[in-house]
Design an enzyme around this catalytic site. Structure first.
Site, PDB file in Angstrom:
ATOM      1  N   ARG A   1       0.831  -1.212   0.000  1.00  0.00           N
ATOM      2  CA  ARG A   1       0.000   0.000   0.000  1.00  0.00           C
ATOM      3  C   ARG A   1       0.862   1.258   0.000  1.00  0.00           C
ATOM      4  O   ARG A   1       0.562   2.231  -0.694  1.00  0.00           O
ATOM      5  CB  ARG A   1      -0.950   0.025   1.198  1.00  0.00           C
TER       6      ARG A   1
ATOM      7  N   ASN B   1      -6.315  -2.434   1.914  1.00  0.00           N
ATOM      8  CA  ASN B   1      -6.367  -3.890   1.960  1.00  0.00           C
ATOM      9  C   ASN B   1      -7.818  -4.356   1.934  1.00  0.00           C
ATOM     10  O   ASN B   1      -8.707  -3.641   2.394  1.00  0.00           O
ATOM     11  CB  ASN B   1      -5.712  -4.417   3.246  1.00  0.00           C
TER      12      ASN B   1
END
Length: 93
Positions: free
Chosen positions: A17, A35
C-alpha cells in the site's frame, strides 16, 4: 478518468500500500489504496489515461517483497472523481 484495480498475490504485510501511495502521489493522481479482507489490495485512482497506465505498470511490477499474481481493472464513472481527494492509504494508522 477513474480506474479501479484489484491486486491479487502476496500484497499484504509487504509495504505494498505504501508503494502504491508513493507511486500515485509522484504521478499526481487522486484516490486511495486499501487492503481487503480477502488478502488483496484495492486501488481507486483518478487522472489522465496515460498516467493511470503508468500506475498500472508500477502495480504489476509490485514493491520489493511483494508478488503480484493478477491485476483486475475496471473503469469507473467519471462522477466517482468528485469523491476523491489527494491520494491516501485507507485503513492505515
Amino acid at each position: 478518468m477513474v480506474r479501479y484495480f484489484l491486486v491479487k498475490g502476496r500484497v499484504q504485510g509487504v509495504g505494498f500500500r505504501w508503494f502504491v501511495h508513493r507511486e500515485a502521489a509522484e504521478l499526481g493522481l487522486r484516490g486511495w489504496v486499501r487492503n481487503t479482507d480477502e488478502g488483496h489490495v484495492e486501488v481507486v485512482a483518478s487522472g489522465d489515461p496515460e498516467v493511470l497506465d503508468e500506475l498500472k505498470s508500477a502495480i504489476k511490477k509490485g514493491s520489493r517483497g511483494s508478488r503480484v499474481d493478477a491485476v483486475i481493472e475496471q473503469e469507473l464513472d467519471e462522477s466517482e472523481d468528485e469523491k476523491l481527494g489527494p491520494f491516501v492509504i485507507e485503513g492505515a494508522w
